[in-house]
Design a protein around this motif. Structure first.
Motif, PDB file in Angstrom:
ATOM      1  N   CYS A 104       0.615  -1.446   0.031  1.00  0.00           N
ATOM      2  CA  CYS A 104      -0.008  -0.060   0.041  1.00  0.00           C
ATOM      3  C   CYS A 104       0.808   1.323   0.049  1.00  0.00           C
ATOM      4  CB  CYS A 104      -0.685   0.037   1.207  1.00  0.00           C
ATOM      5  SG  CYS A 104      -1.845   1.525   1.438  1.00  0.00           S
ATOM      6  N   PRO A 105       0.696   2.210  -0.938  1.00  0.00           N
ATOM      7  CA  PRO A 105       1.552   3.394  -1.008  1.00  0.00           C
ATOM      8  C   PRO A 105       1.406   4.344   0.290  1.00  0.00           C
ATOM      9  CG  PRO A 105      -0.008   3.077  -2.978  1.00  0.00           C
ATOM     10  CD  PRO A 105      -0.347   2.121  -2.036  1.00  0.00           C
ATOM     11  N   GLU A 106       0.518   4.104   0.954  1.00  0.00           N
ATOM     12  CA  GLU A 106       0.256   5.070   2.325  1.00  0.00           C
ATOM     13  C   GLU A 106       1.106   4.261   3.464  1.00  0.00           C
ATOM     14  OE1 GLU A 106      -1.069   7.866   3.115  1.00  0.00           O
ATOM     15  OE2 GLU A 106      -1.288   8.183   1.098  1.00  0.00           O
ATOM     16  N   VAL A 107       0.993   3.044   3.448  1.00  0.00           N
ATOM     17  CA  VAL A 107       1.947   2.198   4.493  1.00  0.00           C
ATOM     18  C   VAL A 107       3.533   2.293   4.139  1.00  0.00           C
ATOM     19  CG1 VAL A 107       2.485  -0.046   5.281  1.00  0.00           C
ATOM     20  CG2 VAL A 107       0.201   0.370   4.641  1.00  0.00           C
ATOM     21  N   ALA A 108       3.592   2.388   2.727  1.00  0.00           N
ATOM     22  CA  ALA A 108       5.149   2.471   2.378  1.00  0.00           C
ATOM     23  C   ALA A 108       5.631   3.831   2.604  1.00  0.00           C
ATOM     24  CB  ALA A 108       5.366   2.296   0.841  1.00  0.00           C
ATOM     25  N   ASP A 112       3.640   2.641   8.645  1.00  0.00           N
ATOM     26  CA  ASP A 112       2.754   2.480   9.703  1.00  0.00           C
ATOM     27  C   ASP A 112       1.626   2.000   8.982  1.00  0.00           C
ATOM     28  OD1 ASP A 112       1.043   2.423  11.779  1.00  0.00           O
ATOM     29  OD2 ASP A 112       0.765   4.581  12.180  1.00  0.00           O
ATOM     30  N   VAL A 113       1.118   0.560   9.506  1.00  0.00           N
ATOM     31  CA  VAL A 113       0.086   0.016   8.956  1.00  0.00           C
ATOM     32  C   VAL A 113      -1.282   0.595   9.174  1.00  0.00           C
ATOM     33  CG1 VAL A 113      -1.310  -2.344   9.003  1.00  0.00           C
ATOM     34  CG2 VAL A 113       1.344  -2.482   9.194  1.00  0.00           C
ATOM     35  N   SER A 114      -1.414   1.469  10.178  1.00  0.00           N
ATOM     36  CA  SER A 114      -2.728   1.934  10.464  1.00  0.00           C
ATOM     37  C   SER A 114      -2.798   3.311   9.676  1.00  0.00           C
ATOM     38  CB  SER A 114      -2.718   2.210  11.958  1.00  0.00           C
ATOM     39  OG  SER A 114      -1.635   3.208  12.267  1.00  0.00           O
ATOM     40  N   SER A 115      -2.125   3.656   9.103  1.00  0.00           N
ATOM     41  CA  SER A 115      -2.005   4.816   8.328  1.00  0.00           C
ATOM     42  C   SER A 115      -2.906   4.878   7.003  1.00  0.00           C
ATOM     43  CB  SER A 115      -0.871   5.360   7.747  1.00  0.00           C
ATOM     44  OG  SER A 115      -0.107   4.610   6.610  1.00  0.00           O
ATOM     45  N   CYS A 116      -3.250   3.708   6.645  1.00  0.00           N
ATOM     46  CA  CYS A 116      -4.341   3.540   5.525  1.00  0.00           C
ATOM     47  C   CYS A 116      -5.914   3.612   5.980  1.00  0.00           C
ATOM     48  CB  CYS A 116      -3.951   2.266   4.567  1.00  0.00           C
ATOM     49  SG  CYS A 116      -5.184   1.777   3.332  1.00  0.00           S
ATOM     50  N   ARG A 117      -6.528   4.488   5.339  1.00  0.00           N
ATOM     51  CA  ARG A 117      -7.685   4.775   6.076  1.00  0.00           C
ATOM     52  C   ARG A 117      -8.715   3.863   5.338  1.00  0.00           C
ATOM     53  NH1 ARG A 117     -10.069   9.537   1.896  1.00  0.00           N
ATOM     54  NH2 ARG A 117      -9.409   8.537  -0.049  1.00  0.00           N
ATOM     55  N   TYR A 118      -8.307   2.706   4.431  1.00  0.00           N
ATOM     56  CA  TYR A 118      -9.207   1.580   3.761  1.00  0.00           C
ATOM     57  C   TYR A 118      -9.240   0.474   4.867  1.00  0.00           C
ATOM     58  CZ  TYR A 118      -9.587   4.844  -0.094  1.00  0.00           C
ATOM     59  OH  TYR A 118     -10.072   5.931  -0.700  1.00  0.00           O
ATOM     60  N   ASN A 119      -8.106   0.309   5.561  1.00  0.00           N
ATOM     61  CA  ASN A 119      -7.669  -0.846   6.389  1.00  0.00           C
ATOM     62  C   ASN A 119      -7.878  -1.991   5.585  1.00  0.00           C
ATOM     63  OD1 ASN A 119      -7.626   0.731   8.898  1.00  0.00           O
ATOM     64  ND2 ASN A 119      -9.683   0.821   9.056  1.00  0.00           N
ATOM     65  N   ASN A 120      -8.570  -3.025   6.124  1.00  0.00           N
ATOM     66  CA  ASN A 120      -8.624  -4.436   5.605  1.00  0.00           C
ATOM     67  C   ASN A 120      -9.248  -4.411   4.215  1.00  0.00           C
ATOM     68  OD1 ASN A 120      -7.582  -5.317   7.782  1.00  0.00           O
ATOM     69  ND2 ASN A 120      -9.616  -5.806   8.733  1.00  0.00           N
ATOM     70  N   LYS A 121     -10.008  -3.180   3.702  1.00  0.00           N
ATOM     71  CA  LYS A 121     -10.516  -3.028   2.431  1.00  0.00           C
ATOM     72  C   LYS A 121      -9.689  -2.480   1.323  1.00  0.00           C
ATOM     73  CE  LYS A 121     -15.290  -2.211   4.342  1.00  0.00           C
ATOM     74  NZ  LYS A 121     -16.455  -1.352   4.453  1.00  0.00           N
ATOM     75  N   CYS A 122      -8.675  -2.395   1.625  1.00  0.00           N
ATOM     76  CA  CYS A 122      -7.531  -1.878   0.928  1.00  0.00           C
ATOM     77  C   CYS A 122      -7.096  -2.797  -0.059  1.00  0.00           C
ATOM     78  CB  CYS A 122      -6.077  -1.290   1.565  1.00  0.00           C
ATOM     79  SG  CYS A 122      -5.046  -0.555   0.447  1.00  0.00           S
ATOM     80  N   ARG A 123      -7.164  -2.652  -1.370  1.00  0.00           N
ATOM     81  CA  ARG A 123      -6.758  -3.662  -2.368  1.00  0.00           C
ATOM     82  C   ARG A 123      -5.172  -3.681  -2.535  1.00  0.00           C
ATOM     83  NH1 ARG A 123      -5.248  -1.194  -7.695  1.00  0.00           N
ATOM     84  NH2 ARG A 123      -5.380   1.196  -7.399  1.00  0.00           N
ATOM     85  N   PHE A 124      -4.526  -3.151  -1.809  1.00  0.00           N
ATOM     86  CA  PHE A 124      -2.780  -3.480  -1.700  1.00  0.00           C
ATOM     87  C   PHE A 124      -2.560  -4.157  -0.241  1.00  0.00           C
ATOM     88  CE2 PHE A 124      -3.370   0.814  -3.901  1.00  0.00           C
ATOM     89  CZ  PHE A 124      -2.704   0.371  -5.109  1.00  0.00           C
ATOM     90  N   SER A 125      -1.308  -4.704  -0.527  1.00  0.00           N
ATOM     91  CA  SER A 125      -0.963  -5.504   0.548  1.00  0.00           C
ATOM     92  C   SER A 125      -0.445  -4.635   1.784  1.00  0.00           C
ATOM     93  CB  SER A 125       0.160  -6.185   0.257  1.00  0.00           C
ATOM     94  OG  SER A 125       0.892  -6.896   1.349  1.00  0.00           O
ATOM     95  N   HIS A 126      -0.838  -4.919   3.167  1.00  0.00           N
ATOM     96  CA  HIS A 126      -0.349  -4.325   4.422  1.00  0.00           C
ATOM     97  C   HIS A 126       0.765  -5.090   5.077  1.00  0.00           C
ATOM     98  CE1 HIS A 126      -3.922  -1.552   4.556  1.00  0.00           C
ATOM     99  NE2 HIS A 126      -3.479  -1.297   3.659  1.00  0.00           N
ATOM    100  N   CYS A 152      10.846  11.308   0.414  1.00  0.00           N
ATOM    101  CA  CYS A 152      10.460  10.437  -0.814  1.00  0.00           C
ATOM    102  C   CYS A 152       9.133  10.091  -0.891  1.00  0.00           C
ATOM    103  CB  CYS A 152      11.424   9.423  -1.081  1.00  0.00           C
ATOM    104  SG  CYS A 152      11.397   8.164  -2.195  1.00  0.00           S
ATOM    105  N   PRO A 153       8.339  10.080  -1.871  1.00  0.00           N
ATOM    106  CA  PRO A 153       7.006   9.970  -1.811  1.00  0.00           C
ATOM    107  C   PRO A 153       6.742   8.463  -1.943  1.00  0.00           C
ATOM    108  CG  PRO A 153       7.757  10.768  -3.886  1.00  0.00           C
ATOM    109  CD  PRO A 153       9.086  11.143  -3.082  1.00  0.00           C
ATOM    110  N   PHE A 154       7.748   7.747  -1.971  1.00  0.00           N
ATOM    111  CA  PHE A 154       7.587   6.177  -2.133  1.00  0.00           C
ATOM    112  C   PHE A 154       8.095   5.574  -0.942  1.00  0.00           C
ATOM    113  CE2 PHE A 154       7.828   7.817  -6.317  1.00  0.00           C
ATOM    114  CZ  PHE A 154       6.553   7.187  -7.042  1.00  0.00           C
ATOM    115  N   GLY A 155       8.796   6.294  -0.199  1.00  0.00           N
ATOM    116  CA  GLY A 155       9.183   5.582   1.357  1.00  0.00           C
ATOM    117  C   GLY A 155       9.877   4.256   0.897  1.00  0.00           C
TER     118      GLY A 155
END
Length: 706
Positions: A104-108, A112-126, A152-155
């Motif tokens: 997930c780009p937000e996690v990258a 922080d895994v909790s930074s993604c607002r979609y949580n378990n519904k995110c289509r990316f891996s956490h 860096c935007p890609f972390g």
């Protein structure tokens, strides 16, 4: 990275050099050492010094074993080129999304895994741990975003994450990185385009004035169909309706009707012109009459002495009047106020003496344009974008209009079939993008474009050209330029007969590519015809020439032979040697070394990573476009190896050795060698990597091209 010891790197590659090499294959001439430089030039072969030429190739009778080996290799590579079904491709995409590498780009960014607002519904891996375990090794060098503000935007996904500073670890607490690119597609704006809810008041006003909006469109279609049938039945006409011939059979049948209902032939025009002329259809689709031109309309209004707006009104008041007029019955009359105000307020752009990088499909991307700016280009233009795709909000098409801050004189090129789509597109671009001019492509020879009635097909429809240019130039105050070829069919040049009209229709400049659509690139550009058109053009219209410029001598010759020529556009010459702009400005032949050429490729790779991203996907996208570009650069022969200077664009390079191993590698027309060069800059290719160039620079004349 390529192995230092010179061992072969294992990867799969489509055998392009044998079947689909995009450039003209290196010429292997037996006994070429005995041919003089003059004989080679006469055969359009680069005269390389004899000590650098490779020995003659092995005769076919001595290569039976090699042929068998090549066949076995090609048969094994067919597995890689196996066509997959849509269902299989969809399944693979889903599996790829579930892969831990698809983090997930937000996690990258934050770690922080909790930074993604979609949580378990995110289509990316956490799964951070699984991602770190499978992530490829970092590439050599520093992160391309180290010098910019913010993290860096890609972390963690960045392929240079090991070079990130400590401040890059927490993306939330750091300042937002400022992008040096503009003209991005806003999501809210894209949704309006998707739902077809975007309004185009300026374009609709101009189209209404020209009689190209509403019921008139159906009447125009009927007239075009009638014209095509008339062309096919015309007596004594040697051409069909497909080649642009507009000779009518019987003038009395197609006489126009004025507003009073009397039959009247419009003076000064042919009957076929009237049938094709969009302006003969009135706003309501009723009786036909010839509408006033924009110049006539402008002259019917008085102008304030101080150069202000009509009737002494400010722009805000005029805009309010337009909004009010759009809901009234006399909309066509009231909009004249707005349309004509733009005729006097049009911005100006001066191309004289400027080095203009042509809009180049696929290779003329933003990183390549940045590179050409560094090497001396003055004017840049984005890749051709289709109007219908822009109006539909396609992100891939809007990516073609992105602009870098280094492009101080920048335009976008659009391509459309009809006045309404082009007018609405230019209004959209002026509203949402920062551009200095908008170029309308009326010369593209690609089949898929021509079959839609756009590109060079418009050369067979001069009245539709007129409608498109008038509609576009009357809608926006951004300068409108046009790019054309000499003709659609070889030997039937027609641009010289309409070049004066192009300026009257509202274009600020026209670029003439000195070839027909049918000719493609099979012959040299006809610069004598370009000069003829430049001398016929009015002084208010800037004329630029295009075709076969490959040295500063070519540039100087065209500028001195025709003072009426404003400037020249550089296309394939920049693809093969982008330092051509430096040569022209410094007036010299640059015997560039292989090391200097590699530095240019490094800059391109850096620009590509900044544009497409420094994660794995961005690296491979950069590699793909780098390989596309290398399929052109292999045609360059260094100045120090030439018997005749300078090299001409139509000369085919023979098989030769360079002055060092790197120069020899850069001269190869094999896709496998291009991949080796990419590995020097972007690391090893992934497993199962394949590459087949998209374009062919030696497009020969074919039956389907006319």
């Amino acid at each position: 990275m390529a192995d230092e010891g010179g061992t072969a790197t294992e990867y799969a590659v489509v055998p392009v050099a044998e079947a689909e090499t995009p450039t003209e294959s290196k010429v292997d001439l037996e006994g070429s050492q005995q041919q003089t430089a003059e004989e080679l030039v006469a055969k359009a072969i680069v005269p390389v010094k004899k000590e650098f030429l490779r020995p003659p190739p092995i005769r076919p009778c001595d290569r039976k074993d090699e042929d068998l080996e090549r066949k076995s290799n090609s048969s094994s590579s067919n597995v890689l080129k196996e066509k997959k079904s849509k269902r299989q491709l969809k399944r693979e995409r889903k599996q790829e999304q579930k892969s831990p590498l698809n983090l997930c780009p937000e996690v990258a960014k934050t770690g922080d895994v909790s930074s993604c607002r979609y949580n378990n519904k995110c289509r990316f891996s956490h799964d951070l741990e699984a991602f770190k375990a499978q992530k490829p090794d970092d590439l050599e060098g520093d992160c391309p975003f180290l010098s910019s503000e913010g993290p860096c935007p890609f972390g963690l996904a960045c392929r240079f994450s090991g070079t990130h500073k400590d401040s890059f670890a927490g993306g939330i607490s750091n300042p937002v990185r400022r992008s040096s690119e503009v003209n991005g597609l806003n999501k809210d704006f894209q949704k309006l385009l998707w739902k077809n809810k975007m309004k185009f008041p300026k374009a609709d006003a101009q189209l209404k004035l020209l009689g190209l909006l509403g019921p008139a469109k159906s009447e125009l279609k009927k007239l075009e169909n009638k014209e095509e049938g008339n062309q096919a039945l015309s007596n004594g006409c040697h051409a069909t309706g497909e080649n642009g011939c507009r000779e009518a059979a019987s003038p009395s049948v197609y006489d126009t009707v004025d507003a009073s209902g009397n039959n009247e032939h419009v003076e000064g025009t042919s009957v076929a012109d009237e049938i094709e002329d969009d302006s003969l259809v009135n706003n309501e689709g009723g009786p036909l009459k010839k509408a006033k031109s924009l110049n006539e309309e402008c002259s019917s209004f008085t102008e304030v002495n101080n150069g202000g707006n009509h009737f002494g009104q400010d722009p805000g008041h005029i805009s309010a009047q337009i909004e009010e007029a759009s809901s009234t019955d006399n909309f066509a009359v009231r909009t004249d106020i707005y349309v004509n105000s733009h005729q006097r307020e049009r911005k100006l752009i001066d191309f004289r003496g400027k080095l203009y990088l042509a809009p180049l499909t696929t290779v003329g991307n933003l990183p390549f344009r940045r590179l050409c700016k560094v090497l001396g280009a003055d004017v840049t233009c984005g890749e051709m974008a289709m109007c219908t795709n822009l109006l539909q909000g396609q992100a891939s098409e809007w990516a073609l209009v992105r602009r870098h801050s280094a492009e101080d004189l920048f335009g976008v090129q659009i391509c459309g079939s009809y006045p309404d789509t082009v007018a609405r597109t230019v209004e959209l671009i002026q509203q949402e993008c920062a551009v200095d001019f908008i170029d309308i492509n009326m010369g593209c020879p690609i089949d898929i474009v021509v079959n839609r009635g756009a590109g060079s097909f418009l050369l067979t429809k001069p009245t539709r050209m007129k409608g498109i240019i008038q509609a576009a130039s009357g809608t926006v105050d951004t300068p409108i330029t046009v790019k054309v070829r000499t003709a659609y069919f070889e030997g039937r040049n027609r641009v010289d007969s309409i070049v004066a009209d192009i300026g009257d229709w509202g274009a600020s400049a026209v670029t003439i590519h000195g070839r027909s659509r049918q000719q493609r690139y099979s012959k040299l550009a006809d610069w004598d015809y370009i000069y003829q058109c430049a001398r016929r053009a009015p002084k208010t219209l800037q004329v630029l020439g295009n075709g076969d410029i490959f040295s500063y001598l070519d540039w100087n010759k065209h500028q001195s032979d025709c003072p009426e020529l404003t400037s020249c556009m550089i296309a394939r010459g920049a693809l093969i040697k982008p330092w051509l702009f430096t040569e022209i400005k410094e007036q010299r032949h640059w015997d560039i070394s292989s090391g200097e050429r590699l530095d240019i490729l490094k800059n391109y790779a850096k620009f590509g990573l900044e544009h497409w991203g420094s994660d794995s996907k961005g690296v491979e996208t950069t590699r793909h476009f780098l390989l596309e570009w290398l399929s052109y650069t292999c045609r360059y022969v260094p100045v120090g190896l030439l018997d005749v200077i300078p090299q001409c664009l139509n000369w085919r390079p023979p098989s030769y050795f360079g002055r060092n191993d790197l120069e020899t590698l850069m001269a190869s027309d094999s896709a496998a060698d291009w991949i080796k060069i990419s590995e020097m800059l972007l690391g090893k290719v992934p497993a199962g990597f394949t590459f087949a160039p998209k374009h062919k620079s030696n497009a020969y004349d074919r039956a389907e091209n006319g």
